[in-house]
Design an enzyme around this catalytic site. Sequence first.
Site, short mmCIF file in Angstrom:
data_model
loop_
_atom_site.label_atom_id
_atom_site.label_comp_id
_atom_site.label_asym_id
_atom_site.label_seq_id
_atom_site.Cartn_x
_atom_site.Cartn_y
_atom_site.Cartn_z
N HIS A 1 -3.28 -39.52 20.75
CA HIS A 1 -1.64 -38.78 20.34
C HIS A 1 -1.09 -39.95 20.60
O HIS A 1 -0.02 -40.42 20.06
CB HIS A 1 -1.41 -37.70 21.25
CG HIS A 1 -1.94 -36.26 20.58
ND1 HIS A 1 -3.30 -36.25 20.65
CD2 HIS A 1 -1.07 -35.16 20.41
CE1 HIS A 1 -3.15 -34.91 19.93
NE2 HIS A 1 -1.94 -34.31 19.93
N GLN B 1 12.69 15.48 11.93
CA GLN B 1 11.62 14.67 12.47
C GLN B 1 10.09 15.32 12.64
O GLN B 1 9.18 14.96 12.21
CB GLN B 1 12.00 13.90 13.82
CG GLN B 1 12.81 12.78 13.86
CD GLN B 1 12.54 11.67 13.02
OE1 GLN B 1 11.25 11.27 13.18
NE2 GLN B 1 13.05 11.54 11.93
N TYR C 1 0.74 -1.19 0.23
CA TYR C 1 -0.06 0.09 0.04
C TYR C 1 0.78 1.14 0.11
O TYR C 1 1.62 1.48 0.98
CB TYR C 1 -0.94 0.00 1.31
CG TYR C 1 -1.95 1.04 1.12
CD1 TYR C 1 -3.31 0.84 0.66
CD2 TYR C 1 -1.85 2.38 1.28
CE1 TYR C 1 -4.30 1.67 0.46
CE2 TYR C 1 -2.63 3.53 1.28
CZ TYR C 1 -3.83 3.25 0.60
OH TYR C 1 -4.67 3.77 0.74
N GLU D 1 12.33 5.07 18.06
CA GLU D 1 12.49 4.60 16.57
C GLU D 1 14.08 4.99 15.75
O GLU D 1 14.43 4.16 15.37
CB GLU D 1 11.39 5.27 15.58
CG GLU D 1 11.17 4.64 14.00
CD GLU D 1 10.27 5.83 13.25
OE1 GLU D 1 10.17 6.62 13.61
OE2 GLU D 1 10.24 5.29 12.20
N HIS D 2 14.25 6.13 16.09
CA HIS D 2 15.64 6.55 15.66
C HIS D 2 16.44 6.90 16.64
O HIS D 2 15.73 7.86 17.58
CB HIS D 2 15.54 7.61 14.51
CG HIS D 2 14.60 7.41 13.33
ND1 HIS D 2 13.37 7.96 13.26
CD2 HIS D 2 14.80 6.61 12.12
CE1 HIS D 2 12.61 7.59 12.22
NE2 HIS D 2 13.70 6.76 11.70
N ASP E 1 17.16 7.54 6.10
CA ASP E 1 15.79 7.55 5.48
C ASP E 1 15.76 7.31 3.88
O ASP E 1 14.86 6.92 3.49
CB ASP E 1 15.19 8.77 5.63
CG ASP E 1 14.55 9.43 6.85
OD1 ASP E 1 14.33 8.35 7.67
OD2 ASP E 1 14.42 10.44 7.33
N HIS F 1 7.49 16.05 9.90
CA HIS F 1 7.01 14.80 9.35
C HIS F 1 5.35 14.95 9.41
O HIS F 1 4.63 14.69 8.64
CB HIS F 1 7.06 13.52 9.94
CG HIS F 1 8.35 12.81 9.15
ND1 HIS F 1 8.18 12.45 7.72
CD2 HIS F 1 9.56 12.43 9.42
CE1 HIS F 1 9.08 11.50 7.39
NE2 HIS F 1 9.69 11.82 8.25
N ASN G 1 -3.78 5.84 5.78
CA ASN G 1 -4.21 6.55 7.06
C ASN G 1 -5.38 5.58 7.93
O ASN G 1 -5.05 4.36 7.55
CB ASN G 1 -5.21 7.42 6.48
CG ASN G 1 -6.40 6.59 5.25
OD1 ASN G 1 -6.48 5.62 5.49
ND2 ASN G 1 -6.81 7.78 4.45
N SER H 1 6.36 9.13 13.61
CA SER H 1 7.92 9.03 13.93
C SER H 1 8.38 9.79 14.92
O SER H 1 7.72 10.58 15.40
CB SER H 1 8.59 9.69 12.60
OG SER H 1 9.67 9.11 12.11
#
Lengths: 432, 432
Positions: free
Chosen positions: B420, B259, B130, B327-328, B361, B262, B214, B237
């Site tokens: 079994h 950042q 997507y 994240e970073h 990135d 964004h 979204n 982010s």
Amino acid sequence: MAIWLDWSEADFEAKFAAFLTTKREVSEDVGQTVREIIADVRARGDAALTEYTLRFDQLDFAETPMRVTDEEIEDALAQVEPDVLDALHLAAARITKHHSRQMPKDDIYEDDIGVGLGSRWTAIEAVGLYVPGGSASYPSSVLMNALPAKVAGVPRVVMVVPAMRGKINPTVLAAARIAGVDEIYRIGGAQAVAALAYGTETISPVAKIVGPGNAYVAAAKREVFGTVGIDMIAGPSEVLAIADKDNDPDWIAADLLAQAEHDRAAQAILISDDAAFAKAVSDAVERQLRLLPRADTAAASWRDYGAVIIVPSLDKSVPLANRIAAEHLELAVADPDALMEGIRNAGAIFIGRHTPEVIGDYVGGSNHVLPTARSARFSSGLSVLEYVKRTSILRLGPDQLRALGPSAIALAKSEGLDAHARSVGIRLNLGS
Amino acid sequence: MAIWLDWSEADFEAKFAAFLTTKREVSEDVGQTVREIIADVRARGDAALTEYTLRFDQLDFAETPMRVTDEEIEDALAQVEPDVLDALHLAAARITKHHSRQMPKDDIYEDDIGVGLGSRWTAIEAVGLYVPGGSASYPSSVLMNALPAKVAGVPRVVMVVPAMRGKINPTVLAAARIAGVDEIYRIGGAQAVAALAYGTETISPVAKIVGPGNAYVAAAKREVFGTVGIDMIAGPSEVLAIADKDNDPDWIAADLLAQAEHDRAAQAILISDDAAFAKAVSDAVERQLRLLPRADTAAASWRDYGAVIIVPSLDKSVPLANRIAAEHLELAVADPDALMEGIRNAGAIFIGRHTPEVIGDYVGGSNHVLPTARSARFSSGLSVLEYVKRTSILRLGPDQLRALGPSAIALAKSEGLDAHARSVGIRLNLGS
């Protein structure tokens, strides 16, 4: 009587396609109840846990402590039959040995222009393991879920298990001790999942929750996902046996019934190139059914979801197996390797006439937590990877930044992200 | 102005703990709408897709075909600026090279008693990607999501992208071509996710769906999960920069703003051991903000979610960084390796003063799809592993079955699973 599909019939493809989409589970909508329980445990901690446990499990923490003591675990070990204890130790040793090979290695290197790149793997700091209560409380599942976490190096593995009136299956406690579980609490349901995710006065929170459970537990795991990690939500079990006519029909029938006895929604499928053999297996299933303590469950599973599929030749079974994408795939044929070549979608493959799937449930060394309901098309069984995570690493010096920077700036500008471009440009004296 | 926290103040722990639990996202409840759209596409296929696309994207498939043609892709490539095209090629080459090292290896072996065990990895057969439309349509994301699938050997990568009035960003089409995407369709929203999951007359179904979107796309992915696999649902982010006083404050300010631009819900955090330096960075942020085209977004992010944290010494930043689990993570300090040693939880680490996060990135070679919102505590960034799955393998002969069988029987019986036990026992002539 299971459904019977024959490749040579004109409507086979339509029937097979319909068979593939059969839903075996009705998911109860318990979301609202679960959300309320979670919010309550999050807000009131131990007090809420205590109330829910009294209500649902008839267990009073004023009398019995929430946390299982070392002494109880020692007592439990002493209660387990010696042959079962030996078998648990054998299983644990084999599982540990096999899973140790799965540990991913760090890979940190410099590329041809001197950029440092890498992947570093670290264990998750704390993991919660949900173990169902009552008859679905399987010691083997404790080993299968907890040991890979310990192999991964998870420092804190916390087990929760609902204990109706305080009772826990001693073999489950023994398995937890053998697997190295660090803490055990007598709690269950959505309230236990909430306690693991958010913590209470008694229980520190974990970073990931794994293990099977009922509809409430599954809904609670979905609800807390994001705050903590979760494993896949397992559906009812299934086996696909591909068998030629040179098998003992009783052996294959026994394998089909081993799946069917799990659950009324379990599924057992036979594919054979010999209709007479398949009929013999089907007859053997009916005969053996009568001998089983769990005959009602197994009969319902076989009647509602069982299937016998006849193919003109064994190679035709491969594309069908890939579409079925079974959790367990047995290849009970003269040349299993020829078939295996083409199999892309299966949770686990059991090769040859002397590898009943049940060995994999207990003592093979591989994991018995496997993708169900066709999810082997896109997911894998439980492994050490479930308990580690990867941090990626990047290291540039001035030379490398000069080499790569202008391209980063060009892409940032084309995406309309000027601050991105500035962050590189300012270091290259390209204005600000 | 961002929040300012100082380790030396008495209430630091309480303030930091509260800061950690700040929610940056309000999830819209679009579940009901999404479920209706999915059911409709599932039932009516292309006809439903056509109606939704006309309604939501003002695009009529009677005039413009649903599938993007080769000619259009060639035209798009010709429209992209040469420096951007070169940068896309450089990024693609570096991403491919780095990700090729991540391909897991099969491990098939015999253990000391002759049991065959193993893990076999296969690529997922078809993956849907997507790509958001409009201003969030990033060519770099196409590379980051599609290339690892191709490295993994996924034979069919299908891209969907909403095309308002038919228009698609030519750089996105160029990136898709460079990444080897096999099919591109002009559809978006929940209807596109449904088409990928269930298929229509035009689009064959895939086994896994990845990529950002979204609230409708995220809800649709959750809804079809199980029928297909999905990747993680990415949140806004974030960056954490740990910086000593020997940095140029303008450089660090630029990184924080990269950042912040964004998304209003993005988060930029600075940890430093020098309050005067941190103040200089904070001043530089305010100054640079005025120069940015996306100043409104960046200013809102910095004001609402930005943070400056002062620690008495840099080693104190490590436990904080592990709790933030960014994240970073940038380590802009004299001795980054000393800090890195202790970092357990981070999506990606950018080492030293010349590794701005922005390089990652675009052109570093590592992936920019990384765990957000503290999920680096339990999950990893996108890699080749997202596109492969593991089948486990077990193979016993009569000797191995005799060796392990009795233990399997003991455990099966202790779990009350007689069928079994029979499946093994019948092969060992232990009665039936």
